[in-house]
Design an enzyme around this catalytic site. Structure first.
Site, PDB file in Angstrom:
ATOM      1  N   TYR A 144      13.448  39.659  11.245  1.00 54.48           N
ATOM      2  CA  TYR A 144      12.160  40.321  11.108  1.00 54.48           C
ATOM      3  C   TYR A 144      11.088  39.719  12.011  1.00 54.48           C
ATOM      4  CZ  TYR A 144      13.863  42.969   7.085  1.00 54.48           C
ATOM      5  OH  TYR A 144      14.553  43.827   6.266  1.00 54.48           O
ATOM      6  N   LYS A 191      24.327  33.874   4.391  1.00 56.38           N
ATOM      7  CA  LYS A 191      25.576  34.364   4.982  1.00 56.38           C
ATOM      8  C   LYS A 191      26.104  33.310   5.954  1.00 56.38           C
ATOM      9  CE  LYS A 191      28.696  37.608   5.212  1.00 56.38           C
ATOM     10  NZ  LYS A 191      29.611  37.819   4.088  1.00 56.38           N
ATOM     11  N   ASP A 224      26.518  38.122  -0.226  1.00 55.29           N
ATOM     12  CA  ASP A 224      27.186  39.304  -0.755  1.00 55.29           C
ATOM     13  C   ASP A 224      27.686  39.066  -2.175  1.00 55.29           C
ATOM     14  OD1 ASP A 224      28.501  37.621   1.107  1.00 55.29           O
ATOM     15  OD2 ASP A 224      30.261  38.889   1.152  1.00 55.29           O
ATOM     16  N   ASP A 248      14.769  40.748   1.505  1.00 54.09           N
ATOM     17  CA  ASP A 248      14.249  42.111   1.455  1.00 54.09           C
ATOM     18  C   ASP A 248      15.194  43.006   0.656  1.00 54.09           C
ATOM     19  OD1 ASP A 248      12.731  44.354   1.937  1.00 54.09           O
ATOM     20  OD2 ASP A 248      13.221  44.498   4.054  1.00 54.09           O
TER      21      ASP A 248
END
Length: 496
Positions: A144, A191, A224, A248
């Site tokens: 972002y 991740k 995840d 987000d």
């Protein structure tokens, strides 16, 4: 009217009679109605506040200001350091950046805080599970940062930037928030199993900082799996800290667990300025109809009151909201249907009437001041004990097949300080061939390694690029470095 710094590190503008200054931005669409309801409740609760009303968003875009944030608003925020705002629209066809993002970036509000809790008489598939957690999202870095390049006509790139300094600020904030709210567990969701350097930075910083908070249980979780567990057993989470894009996505997921964005407050907190706003958008189709639910903006104001250490007023208002919902006599259309839901003004009046009441079943958590991380404002310069240039990745645009491009690059590198090690396409090695079946695009990463024993020089890299550029169009160079003996780069899929 002096600027006061509290013991917990917050800067507040306090008037001579002890009231705290707040910049209020009504916003677009339903924003003014939500803000109006909230200000009425704050006034009825005798919150010791004084307001400066300022503009941002669609009305400013229409005046031709591309940022959507006028100088008068910026000046007010620099003075007050506290913002309560309604949702801002980013119109299609005029204006450039989101005014929301502009405000967050201008004032380095690095921590996006979104509490999520089960509310009475707001039915969801998770009702009765006791969901009560906070998502703490890094709010400045990551994808972002918005650094993008169209590297070939068919391949675009976004840079994912995650720093030690940015990670430390958000991780420390998450632990301090856990302490302030009496929470016992902080999960860090990354991740890092795939993005071992960027997302791995957040994980490594989290594990280092966690040692300073022995009273808080610290766990790392792959993002995840975090999404999976939030749907399967959300009540196991207390505080969840994560990188920008992960946060987000996960914070919107968590809002859905407890009734949707109409009940989702948030804060954007920096060491200088804090911005409090609902998560939901401007919903223009409901604007002016007196049917909107102002709870998300109101609960954002409750977060603001706790931030400025007005705990008693915050508890008074939150109890009134919970009592009103628990009583169930006056509920808005998003809960019971717009054909029979209460008007915004009726719901507001009910909360005001219930100030001083306490719900029978829902509980208001005990809070204390969140201590802001004290990290040097100086530019971060991390020094390695040793470093050396060991190669270069040269990104080239070509319509050649790998078996044609490879020998051509090897020939060009003859006589240079480097040898071609491999070529990858979208992250997978395609030369030398591995036997895979790869769908190719015209964007190749060509990895060259230094042939000598010591360190390559920057002028050696320049020479290599000139050689490659004599035949191929290149668009990016990444110098490959080792820091303290460890490679500062990852391998392609299939690279040995």
């Amino acid at each position: 009217m002096p600027l006061v710094t509290t013991e917990s590190g917050k800067k507040l503008f306090v008037t001579e009679d002890g009231r705290k200054l707040v910049t209020v931005i009504p916003g677009d669409g339903i924003g003014p109605e939500c803000i109006d309801a909230t200000l009425k409740i704050l006034e009825a609760a005798k919150a010791p506040l004084v307001f400066e009303i300022r503009e941002a968003g669609a009305s400013v875009f229409k005046k031709g200001l591309a940022s959507g944030v006028p100088q008068e608003t910026i000046d007010s925020i620099r003075k007050s350091r506290i913002v309560l705002k309604g949702p801002l629209e980013t119109p299609v066809g005029y204006g450039e950046k989101s005014a929301n993002v502009t405000l967050r970036k201008l004032f380095e509000t690095y921590a996006n805080v979104r509490p999520v809790r089960e509310l009475p008489n707001v039915p969801t598939p998770y009702s009765g599970r006791g969901i009560d957690l906070v998502v703490v999202r890094e709010n400045v870095e990551d994808l972002y940062a918005g650094i993008e390049h169209q590297q070939t006509p068919g391949v675009a790139q976004t840079l994912k930037l995650i720093s030690d300094k940015g990670s430390e600020k958000i991780v420390r904030f998450a632990f301090e928030l856990a302490r302030a709210e009496g929470r016992k567990r902080v999960h860090c969701a990354t991740k890092s199993n795939i993005m071992k350097l960027s997302e791995g930075t957040m994980k490594r910083v989290f594990e280092r900082v966690a040692q300073e908070y022995p009273d808080i249980e610290a766990q790392h979780i792959i993002v995840d799996n975090a999404a999976h567990q939030l749907v399967k057993r959300p009540e196991q989470f207390d505080v969840l800290v994560t990188t920008n894009m992960n946060g987000d996505i996960l914070s919107d997921l968590t809002s859905g667990l407890v009734g949707g964005l109409g009940f989702a407050p948030s804060a954007n907190i920096g060491n200088e300025v804090a911005i409090f706003e609902a998560v939901h958008g401007s919903a223009p189709k409901y604007a002016g109809k007196n049917v909107i639910n102002p709870t998300a903006v109101l609960l954002s104001a409750v977060m603001m009151l706790r931030y400025i250490e007005e705990f008693a007023v915050a508890e008074l208002i939150e109890n009134a909201v919970l009592y009103t919902l628990e009583e169930g006599k006056v509920l808005t259309g998003d809960i019971v249907g717009y054909d029979r839901g209460a008007k915004t003004t009726e719901y507001t009046d009910a909360i005001i009437a219930n100030l001083g009441q306490k719900p029978r079943n829902a509980q208001v958590r005990s809070y204390r001041a969140v201590k802001l991380p004290q990290i040097s404002p100086e530019p971060a310069y991390v020094k390695a004990r040793s470093r050396r240039i060991v190669g270069a990745d040269v990104f080239v645009e070509s319509d050649l097949l790998p078996e044609q491009l490879g020998p051509a690059l090897e020939e060009l590198a003859e006589g240079s300080a480097f040898r071609l090690k491999m070529i990858s396409n979208r992250g997978t090695q395609v030369y030398p061939p591995t036997g895979g079946l790869i769908d190719l695009v015209d964007h190749y990463r060509c990895r060259f390694l230094y042939k000598g024993d010591g360190e390559a020089r920057q002028e050696d890299v320049v020479d290599l690029v000139q050689r490659v550029g004599s035949r191929f169009r290149w668009m990016q160079i990444e110098v490959l470095q080792e820091f303290d003996g460890e490679p500062g780069f990852t391998k392609a899929q299939g690279e040995d």
